[in-house]
Design an enzyme around this catalytic site. Structure first.
Site, PDB file in Angstrom:
ATOM      1  N   SER A   7      28.564 -43.828  82.988  1.00 43.57           N
ATOM      2  CA  SER A   7      27.814 -43.906  84.243  1.00 43.57           C
ATOM      3  C   SER A   7      28.496 -42.995  85.261  1.00 43.57           C
ATOM      4  O   SER A   7      29.651 -43.232  85.640  1.00 43.57           O
ATOM      5  CB  SER A   7      27.798 -45.343  84.769  1.00 43.57           C
ATOM      6  N   HIS A  32      24.490 -41.669  81.861  1.00 51.09           N
ATOM      7  CA  HIS A  32      23.745 -42.717  82.588  1.00 51.09           C
ATOM      8  C   HIS A  32      23.850 -42.428  84.090  1.00 51.09           C
ATOM      9  O   HIS A  32      24.953 -42.353  84.647  1.00 51.09           O
ATOM     10  CB  HIS A  32      24.379 -44.068  82.248  1.00 51.09           C
ATOM     11  N   ASP A  34      22.912 -43.677  87.808  1.00 53.95           N
ATOM     12  CA  ASP A  34      22.507 -44.864  88.579  1.00 53.95           C
ATOM     13  C   ASP A  34      21.900 -44.436  89.914  1.00 53.95           C
ATOM     14  O   ASP A  34      22.619 -43.988  90.816  1.00 53.95           O
ATOM     15  CB  ASP A  34      23.728 -45.753  88.820  1.00 53.95           C
ATOM     16  N   MET A  36      20.166 -45.481  93.287  1.00 57.57           N
ATOM     17  CA  MET A  36      20.005 -46.649  94.175  1.00 57.57           C
ATOM     18  C   MET A  36      19.447 -46.185  95.512  1.00 57.57           C
ATOM     19  O   MET A  36      19.884 -45.147  96.041  1.00 57.57           O
ATOM     20  CB  MET A  36      21.359 -47.332  94.398  1.00 57.57           C
ATOM     21  N   HIS A  65      18.636 -44.629  85.493  1.00 52.52           N
ATOM     22  CA  HIS A  65      18.488 -46.071  85.762  1.00 52.52           C
ATOM     23  C   HIS A  65      18.050 -46.215  87.217  1.00 52.52           C
ATOM     24  O   HIS A  65      18.861 -46.027  88.132  1.00 52.52           O
ATOM     25  CB  HIS A  65      19.834 -46.760  85.480  1.00 52.52           C
ATOM     26  N   MET A  67      17.267 -48.079  90.319  1.00 52.46           N
ATOM     27  CA  MET A  67      17.390 -49.320  91.102  1.00 52.46           C
ATOM     28  C   MET A  67      16.762 -49.026  92.456  1.00 52.46           C
ATOM     29  O   MET A  67      17.451 -48.933  93.484  1.00 52.46           O
ATOM     30  CB  MET A  67      18.869 -49.719  91.206  1.00 52.46           C
ATOM     31  N   MET A 136      21.501 -56.055  81.988  1.00 50.27           N
ATOM     32  CA  MET A 136      22.471 -55.962  83.087  1.00 50.27           C
ATOM     33  C   MET A 136      23.459 -57.118  82.938  1.00 50.27           C
ATOM     34  O   MET A 136      23.091 -58.284  83.105  1.00 50.27           O
ATOM     35  CB  MET A 136      21.767 -56.050  84.446  1.00 50.27           C
ATOM     36  N   GLY A 141      24.125 -52.802  91.675  1.00 52.53           N
ATOM     37  CA  GLY A 141      24.539 -52.450  93.028  1.00 52.53           C
ATOM     38  C   GLY A 141      25.885 -51.775  93.113  1.00 52.53           C
ATOM     39  O   GLY A 141      26.126 -51.013  94.036  1.00 52.53           O
ATOM     40  N   GLY A 144      32.487 -51.658  88.621  1.00 53.99           N
ATOM     41  CA  GLY A 144      33.756 -52.386  88.722  1.00 53.99           C
ATOM     42  C   GLY A 144      33.623 -53.895  88.823  1.00 53.99           C
ATOM     43  O   GLY A 144      34.580 -54.573  89.196  1.00 53.99           O
ATOM     44  N   ASP A 171      24.825 -52.875  80.316  1.00 49.66           N
ATOM     45  CA  ASP A 171      25.291 -52.144  81.499  1.00 49.66           C
ATOM     46  C   ASP A 171      26.046 -53.074  82.443  1.00 49.66           C
ATOM     47  O   ASP A 171      25.452 -53.988  83.028  1.00 49.66           O
ATOM     48  CB  ASP A 171      24.060 -51.545  82.213  1.00 49.66           C
ATOM     49  N   GLY A 172      27.350 -52.825  82.598  1.00 54.02           N
ATOM     50  CA  GLY A 172      28.138 -53.538  83.600  1.00 54.02           C
ATOM     51  C   GLY A 172      29.315 -54.289  83.030  1.00 54.02           C
ATOM     52  O   GLY A 172      29.167 -55.087  82.101  1.00 54.02           O
ATOM     53  N   GLY A 173      30.501 -53.980  83.542  1.00 58.24           N
ATOM     54  CA  GLY A 173      31.694 -54.742  83.163  1.00 58.24           C
ATOM     55  C   GLY A 173      32.153 -54.499  81.738  1.00 58.24           C
ATOM     56  O   GLY A 173      32.820 -55.354  81.150  1.00 58.24           O
ATOM     57  N   GLY A 193      31.413 -47.382  83.184  1.00 59.34           N
ATOM     58  CA  GLY A 193      31.726 -46.738  84.459  1.00 59.34           C
ATOM     59  C   GLY A 193      33.213 -46.739  84.701  1.00 59.34           C
ATOM     60  O   GLY A 193      33.941 -45.841  84.280  1.00 59.34           O
ATOM     61  N   SER A 194      33.701 -47.806  85.354  1.00 60.85           N
ATOM     62  CA  SER A 194      35.101 -47.834  85.772  1.00 60.85           C
ATOM     63  C   SER A 194      36.082 -47.813  84.600  1.00 60.85           C
ATOM     64  O   SER A 194      37.133 -47.181  84.693  1.00 60.85           O
ATOM     65  CB  SER A 194      35.358 -49.040  86.674  1.00 60.85           C
TER      66      SER A 194
HETATM   67  C1  DX5 Z   1      25.530 -51.210  88.290  1.00 58.58           C
HETATM   68  C2  DX5 Z   1      25.242 -49.973  87.490  1.00 58.58           C
HETATM   69  C3  DX5 Z   1      26.205 -49.745  86.359  1.00 58.58           C
HETATM   70  C4  DX5 Z   1      27.630 -49.553  86.784  1.00 58.58           C
HETATM   71  C5  DX5 Z   1      28.555 -49.700  85.604  1.00 58.58           C
HETATM   72  O1  DX5 Z   1      24.543 -51.341  89.264  1.00 58.58           O
HETATM   73  O2  DX5 Z   1      23.950 -50.076  86.915  1.00 58.58           O
HETATM   74  O3  DX5 Z   1      25.751 -48.647  85.576  1.00 58.58           O
HETATM   75  O4  DX5 Z   1      27.844 -48.305  87.377  1.00 58.58           O
HETATM   76  O5  DX5 Z   1      29.883 -49.647  86.055  1.00 58.58           O
HETATM   77  P1  DX5 Z   1      31.035 -50.554  85.402  1.00 58.58           P
HETATM   78  O6  DX5 Z   1      31.134 -50.104  83.953  1.00 58.58           O
HETATM   79  O7  DX5 Z   1      32.240 -50.234  86.210  1.00 58.58           O
HETATM   80  O8  DX5 Z   1      30.599 -51.970  85.515  1.00 58.58           O
HETATM   81 ZN    ZN Z   2      23.249 -48.548  85.451  1.00 56.70          ZN
END
Ligand code: DX5
Ligand code: ZN
Length: 216
Positions: A7, A32, A34, A36, A65, A67, A136, A141, A144, A171-173, A193-194
């Site tokens: 991401s 990916h 994001d 927003m 993606h 949002m 998700m 949003g 991390g 997606d996420g964490g 992501g992180s």
């Molecule tokens: C959250 C995003 C994710 C996010 C993932 O709204 O859709 O793609 O950036 O980041 P990590 O892997 O750090 O949770």
């Molecule tokens: Zn995403």
């Protein structure tokens, strides 16, 4: 083997192109993005121009993606920017079936993102239009956040009930530990992501995620 989708939200915004090239040569399978809008979620990130600018740097699949509220207004601009797949949230539109049809009519892959509290039931009557289900495992949003364990049951349910042709992406964490849990429950691809962008070595981090099942 599980596909890894970095991401760009966690990349260095002063050097997005460099980070894109770096994760591609480190073994990423897909990028990916994001998007927003400050309405569907509080944060504003970037738009189609940023995707278009990076399209010529990479031949990897670009997943967008969205949002954003009323995603139907933006499908064409992301297609023109070079998206290969566009993923929307059912809560962001009154016309989910219509927007998925719009994406498919452009010849692109269509995805639906399910928030942690959203049931798989909303997919039932548009299943034939869906190429990707994005589970998700955090609330959308920000990056991390901590992985929400209850989403493992959703992944497992999707794997059992959804047509085999749809890709299940989480997606996420995601880290080495949660990646294993996702893969064991049936995930095909993981957004990172992180975990990836804070690592010292992108190739090692991507390989850790790809090998996750074996490490358990
Ligand atoms: C959250 C995003 C994710 C996010 C993932 O709204 O859709 O793609 O950036 O980041 P990590 O892997 O750090 O949770
Ligand atoms: Zn995403």
């Amino acid at each position: 083997m599980v596909m890894i989708c970095p991401s760009m939200l966690s990349a260095d915004f002063t050097a997005l192109g460099d980070d894109l090239r770096a994760v591609e040569s480190a073994g990423a399978d897909c990028i990916h993005w994001d998007i927003m809008d400050g309405r569907f979620v509080d944060v504003i990130t970037f738009g189609a121009h940023v995707i278009a600018a990076h399209r010529r740097l990479s031949s990897l699949r670009f997943d967008v993606h969205l949002m954003v509220e009323n995603p139907e207004k933006h499908i064409m601009s992301f297609v023109e920017a070079g998206a290969d797949a566009i993923i929307v949230h059912p809560e962001s539109t009154a016309h989910l079936h219509k927007v998925l049809t719009q994406i498919k009519n452009f010849g692109k892959s269509a995805g639906v993102a399910l928030n942690p509290a959203t049931s798989v039931d909303c997919l039932k009557y548009c299943a034939d239009l869906i190429d990707i289900v994005l589970v998700m495992s955090v609330n959308p949003g920000s990056s991390g956040q901590k992985f929400i364990l209850s989403q493992l049951r959703k992944i497992e349910q999707l794997r059992r009930e959804f047509p085999k042709t749809a890709e299940i992406c989480v997606d996420g964490g995601i880290n080495a530990e949660t990646a294993s849990l996702c893969v064991q429950n049936g995930a095909d691809s993981l957004v990172t992501g992180s975990y990836l962008f804070k690592s010292q070595d992108y190739a090692v981090a991507i390989q850790n995620l790809k090998n996750c099942k074996k490490n358990q």
